[in-house]
Design an enzyme around this catalytic site. Structure first.
Site, PDB file in Angstrom:
ATOM      1  N   HIS A 313      78.087-108.672  25.458  1.00  0.00           N
ATOM      2  CA  HIS A 313      76.920-107.947  25.985  1.00  0.00           C
ATOM      3  C   HIS A 313      77.241-107.072  27.178  1.00  0.00           C
ATOM      4  O   HIS A 313      76.336-106.603  27.858  1.00  0.00           O
ATOM      5  CB  HIS A 313      75.820-108.920  26.420  1.00  0.00           C
ATOM      6  CG  HIS A 313      75.275-109.750  25.328  1.00  0.00           C
ATOM      7  ND1 HIS A 313      74.148-109.399  24.620  1.00  0.00           N
ATOM      8  CD2 HIS A 313      75.687-110.923  24.811  1.00  0.00           C
ATOM      9  CE1 HIS A 313      73.887-110.325  23.717  1.00  0.00           C
ATOM     10  NE2 HIS A 313      74.811-111.263  23.812  1.00  0.00           N
ATOM     11  N   LYS A 491      63.794-103.967  34.949  1.00  0.00           N
ATOM     12  CA  LYS A 491      65.039-104.576  34.481  1.00  0.00           C
ATOM     13  C   LYS A 491      65.695-105.245  35.677  1.00  0.00           C
ATOM     14  O   LYS A 491      65.302-105.005  36.820  1.00  0.00           O
ATOM     15  CB  LYS A 491      65.979-103.542  33.860  1.00  0.00           C
ATOM     16  CG  LYS A 491      66.109-102.238  34.666  1.00  0.00           C
ATOM     17  CD  LYS A 491      66.933-101.193  33.950  1.00  0.00           C
ATOM     18  CE  LYS A 491      66.156-100.379  32.942  1.00  0.00           C
ATOM     19  NZ  LYS A 491      66.463-100.690  31.558  1.00  0.00           N
ATOM     20  N   ARG A 492      66.714-106.080  35.413  1.00  0.00           N
ATOM     21  CA  ARG A 492      67.462-106.649  36.526  1.00  0.00           C
ATOM     22  C   ARG A 492      67.951-105.534  37.453  1.00  0.00           C
ATOM     23  O   ARG A 492      68.251-104.437  37.010  1.00  0.00           O
ATOM     24  CB  ARG A 492      68.676-107.434  36.006  1.00  0.00           C
ATOM     25  CG  ARG A 492      68.355-108.789  35.456  1.00  0.00           C
ATOM     26  CD  ARG A 492      67.625-109.659  36.446  1.00  0.00           C
ATOM     27  NE  ARG A 492      68.441-109.971  37.597  1.00  0.00           N
ATOM     28  CZ  ARG A 492      69.003-111.133  37.829  1.00  0.00           C
ATOM     29  NH1 ARG A 492      68.863-112.134  36.988  1.00  0.00           N
ATOM     30  NH2 ARG A 492      69.719-111.343  38.916  1.00  0.00           N
ATOM     31  N   LYS A 497      72.497 -99.723  36.698  1.00  0.00           N
ATOM     32  CA  LYS A 497      71.217 -99.355  36.079  1.00  0.00           C
ATOM     33  C   LYS A 497      70.521 -98.233  36.870  1.00  0.00           C
ATOM     34  O   LYS A 497      69.593 -97.616  36.392  1.00  0.00           O
ATOM     35  CB  LYS A 497      70.313-100.584  35.973  1.00  0.00           C
ATOM     36  CG  LYS A 497      70.865-101.657  35.019  1.00  0.00           C
ATOM     37  CD  LYS A 497      69.946-102.855  34.945  1.00  0.00           C
ATOM     38  CE  LYS A 497      70.533-104.038  34.191  1.00  0.00           C
ATOM     39  NZ  LYS A 497      70.449-103.913  32.720  1.00  0.00           N
ATOM     40  N   THR A 598      67.071-103.383  25.920  1.00  0.00           N
ATOM     41  CA  THR A 598      66.073-103.764  24.912  1.00  0.00           C
ATOM     42  C   THR A 598      64.673-103.374  25.370  1.00  0.00           C
ATOM     43  O   THR A 598      63.785-103.198  24.543  1.00  0.00           O
ATOM     44  CB  THR A 598      66.124-105.277  24.606  1.00  0.00           C
ATOM     45  OG1 THR A 598      66.242-105.984  25.837  1.00  0.00           O
ATOM     46  CG2 THR A 598      67.296-105.614  23.707  1.00  0.00           C
ATOM     47  N   LYS A 602      61.123-101.775  23.481  1.00  0.00           N
ATOM     48  CA  LYS A 602      59.741-102.264  23.680  1.00  0.00           C
ATOM     49  C   LYS A 602      58.825-101.135  24.137  1.00  0.00           C
ATOM     50  O   LYS A 602      57.689-101.000  23.665  1.00  0.00           O
ATOM     51  CB  LYS A 602      59.723-103.406  24.714  1.00  0.00           C
ATOM     52  CG  LYS A 602      60.473-104.648  24.261  1.00  0.00           C
ATOM     53  CD  LYS A 602      60.804-105.608  25.405  1.00  0.00           C
ATOM     54  CE  LYS A 602      61.906-106.575  24.955  1.00  0.00           C
ATOM     55  NZ  LYS A 602      62.549-107.284  26.082  1.00  0.00           N
TER      56      LYS A 602
END
Ligand code: 26M
Length: 754
Positions: A313, A491-492, A497, A598, A602
């Protein structure tokens, strides 16, 4: 099923007269009695999905949906003056995961049950799970999340195993939670191991510190205990071995009960390991086969190698697990000695030093899993390509047949039917309800020019925005500006990111509004996510967001037009409120770094339009919706990889640009610092202009330009709603039922139980 009758039997009062918590109790009984009655999916061969995380979220609505009684229950409650939404609030969310990998595991076990595949999730029952996030002085603080005592779904399986460590042994206790499939007559389970001698009193109410050396009492207290010191790292190895030793014992026991003679174990069992955290299941199974069943080492290795499959991952080299061999020796000398033997075998047959298992006395868990598993997969097309061509190239050259891609997916039960019932019902009206089983939504494209449909989609979005506003109001007293555009990054927190890039855009927008350019619609930017307690840089970013949020709120020139909300303690429940409401989905990782993502799926399914870099599954989303219905920008993964390899990124050159410098420097301006912590802001500033490891400034200008184009385009309501419709219509590929069918066809080969 008549809830009124049940209420009279149970409480001596009609449904209309009982409290919401009595309603909750009643619904639990209804669901449990139905789910208890379901038999398990059966089959000779069984899958065990071992994962350190299962971020399952609340289960009441999900189970009502899967039992096919959601609408009936909702109607009966509403006739009696109750709202299912209010009742749901009484449920606690299990805190068994931290991010994408854990939520993926939860979607996968839902899909396995839905497809009737015999298989269980296997993990640990962390008493406090991941920490609860609270903001204090505009900074993240962490407190224990004691969810277990309030959970209503856990059942004691009355099964225990002994786990032998070098210095002591412990006894486990197995708990499980039923996993129901969508409209299926059989079920699977999520099976969670606990420690019999666990001692919650090691943890106080308000701090997540505890005695990390009291191993007989603490092994299952926390998910990812702080591992910035050696005791913490060692505890993680103990935890991992506790997890996989229990899993291996359970797996062999159940295979033997189904008729395996252990030599043929691979006909009975397939194990999927979720990232490398469960890798020690390989040496543990070898240990059991040799010690308990007297099978030769060579044959044991062959058996185990033919039944373990590994999912990768992450591409971040620093995130690939490597444990000092001495830690594993301390936890279990037997496991260490098996790993050494496996490593010697590789050394004697393959000369390339980069594929060895033990390098500089550290055990490279991914290398172990690749050599001694039969399958390795990435989680999106680009991710798998990068693994094959770059990160894991030497392994791909050795074993091309082991590699494959399985693009992630999400369960539509939770991420559409559960969190956005209005949209789900409207899709029923337009398409019939077969999409609920098939996830085929493409027929929606036929309504692309239908104004009535577009307007109805707008109404549904507005209803979801109202629902989210109430949630934020109730939970943290945040007031969303009326009729604002909802722009979300949840998100984390991680530098790759690039939440900091959206932060810098917001500073730009703040200046722009100050200078008199007023946006046509107000804009609400919503962040949510936790930062690991030891990850200082990520906490600095959270801090800067909270400071900017206050700074804007206090500025009467800007606050009517721009607002920043940071969701406190972002979790599955918060996601279920914010995702249906989102109009813009922020997926802005540095290209090549986000394996899949992911939440991007969504958001799309719920009609948000994506602003993204060419990374992870964004690539597949862009291919599906076409360039008119998505906003991609920024350096490509090839360019980024190249910049890293040739040390070609000079952050100073970007920082010195007159368009960029004032934005970054605002972080250490008197306005900013007066609301914040100088040390944190200085560090963030320095990080951005001297290091910027994830190349925020490289993409910043094109990101700002892209965002402005997005907000302009939003004003053409019709064409925006068309984009939204196309996104919903093309999301079917991202059903986790499709993903799981691929895992089964190409890796597991289980027979669905009809
Ligand atoms: C490692 C060491 C110590 C403590 C914690 C860890 C650790 C824990 C979780 C490292 C990584 C962890 O999770 C990685 C993760 O969530 N990856 C995400 O997986 C998703 C599902 O495949 C992808 O969609 C995301 O892109 C990927 O970041």
């Amino acid at each position: 099923m008549n809830l009124d009758t049940l209420s009279l039997q149970q409480f001596g009062q009609p449904l209309s007269d009982i409290t919401d918590s009595q309603v909750f109790e009643l619904l639990l009984q209804v669901v449990k009695s139905k789910s208890d009655a379901l038999p398990l999916n059966n089959g000779k061969k069984r899958l065990y999905y071992i994962s350190a995380e299962f971020l399952i979220g609340k289960l009441l609505s999900n189970n009502l949906i899967n039992l096919g009684i959601y609408n009936d229950v909702k109607e009966q409650l509403s006739k009696a003056g109750h709202s299912l939404e209010d009742v749901e609030e009484l449920e606690v969310e299990p805190s068994l995961g931290n991010g994408g990998l854990g939520r993926l595991a939860a979607c996968f076990i839902d899909s396995m049950s839905t497809l009737g595949l015999p298989g269980d999730g296997v993990g640990l029952m962390y008493h406090f799970g991941l920490f609860h996030q609270k903001f204090l002085n505009r900074q993240q603080t962490t407190v224990p999340d004691a969810w277990v005592s309030d959970d209503k779904w856990l059942e004691d399986e009355k099964t225990s195993f002994t786990v032998e460590f070098r210095d002591f042994s412990v006894t486990s206790e197995l708990y499980s939670i039923d996993v129901l499939g969508y409209c299926r007559e059989k079920k699977n389970r999520l099976r969670l191991f606990d420690l019999q001698t666990i001692d919650e009193s090691l943890v106080s109410d308000d701090a997540i510190d505890f005695d990390k050396t009291a191993l007989k009492k603490n092994l299952t207290l926390f998910l990812y205990p702080d591992d910035s010191d050696e005791d913490g790292q060692l505890l993680r190895v103990y935890q991992q071995y506790f997890m996989v030793s229990n899993a291996a014992q359970l797996i062999v026991k159940e295979a033997v009960e189904r008729g395996s003679n252990v030599h043929d174990l691979a006909d009975y069992v397939v194990i999927q390991i979720n990232d490398t955290h469960p890798t020690m299941v390989i040496p543990e199974l070898i240990r059991i086969l040799t010690e308990k069943y007297g099978i030769s080492f060579e044959e044991s290795v062959d058996i185990v190698s033919s039944l373990v499959a590994y999912t990768n991952h992450t591409i971040l080299a620093e995130a690939l697990e490597k444990w000092p061999l001495k830690f594993i020796e301390k936890v279990s000398p037997k496991i260490a000695s098996i790993i050494k033997k496996l490593d010697e075998h590789i050394r004697s047959t393959i000369s390339d030093p980069s594929v060895q298992i033990i390098i500089d006395n550290k055990v490279h868990m991914a290398n172990l899993a690749i050599h001694y598993g039969f399958s390795i997969n990435g989680v999106a097309a680009l991710h798998t390509k990068i693994l094959e061509e770059t990160e894991l190239k030497p392994f791909f050259d050795l074993y091309p047949e082991k590699f494959s891609n399985k693009t992630n997916g999400i369960t539509f039960r939770r991420w559409l039917m559960g969190c956005n019932p209005e949209l789900a019902e409207y899709l029923d009206v337009l398409l019939g309800d077969s999409w609920r089983a098939s996830a085929h939504l493409e027929e929606l494209l036929a309504y692309r020019d239908n104004d009535e449909v577009l307007n109805k989609l707008q109404e549904i979005k507005q209803a979801a925005k109202d629902r989210m506003s109430r949630f934020l109001q109730d939970n943290q007293n945040a007031k969303v500006i009326n009729d604002s555009i909802i722009d979300v990054q949840v998100k984390r927190f991680h530098e790759y990111k690039r939440q900091q890039m959206l932060l810098l855009y917001l500073i730009w927008k703040y200046f722009d509004i100050k200078s008199g350019h007023l946006p046509k619609h107000p804009i609400t930017v919503i962040f949510g996510g936790k930062a690991a307690p030891a990850y200082v840089a990520a906490q600095d970013i959270i801090h800067a967001i909270l400071v900017l949020s206050s700074l804007i709120a206090n500025d009467a020139d800007v606050s009517p037009y721009l607002q920043v909300i940071m969701i406190e303690n972002y979790n599955v429940t918060a996601a279920e409120h914010v995702i249906p409401a989102a109009e813009i989905s922020e997926q802005i990782s540095l290209a090549s770094k986000e394996a899949s993502g992911t939440s991007n799926m969504k958001f799309m399914l719920n009609g948000a339009v994506t602003v993204c870099t060419v990374d992870g599954a964004n690539v597949e989303i862009a291919d599906l919706v076409g360039e008119k219905n998505i906003y991609t920008f920024g350096a490509s993964s090839d360019e980024v990889v190249n910049l890293y390899e040739c040390k070609g990124y000079k952050v100073q050159e970007f920082y010195e640009k007159p368009e960029i410098k004032p934005l970054v420097d605002f972080l250490i301006s008197p306005e900013f610092i007066s609301l914040g912590n100088e040390e944190r802001l200085e560090r963030l500033h320095k990080n951005l202009c001297s290091e910027d490891w994830f190349m925020t400034l490289l993409d910043l200008e094109v990101y700002i330009a892209t965002k402005e184009r997005v907000f302009d385009d939003y004003e053409d309501r019709r064409s925006w709603l068309q984009k939204s419709l196309v996104n919903i219509a093309m999301a079917g590929t991202f059903s986790s039922d499709r993903t799981i069918a691929e895992y089964n066809d190409e890796i597991w080969h289980l027979t669905p139980d009809k």
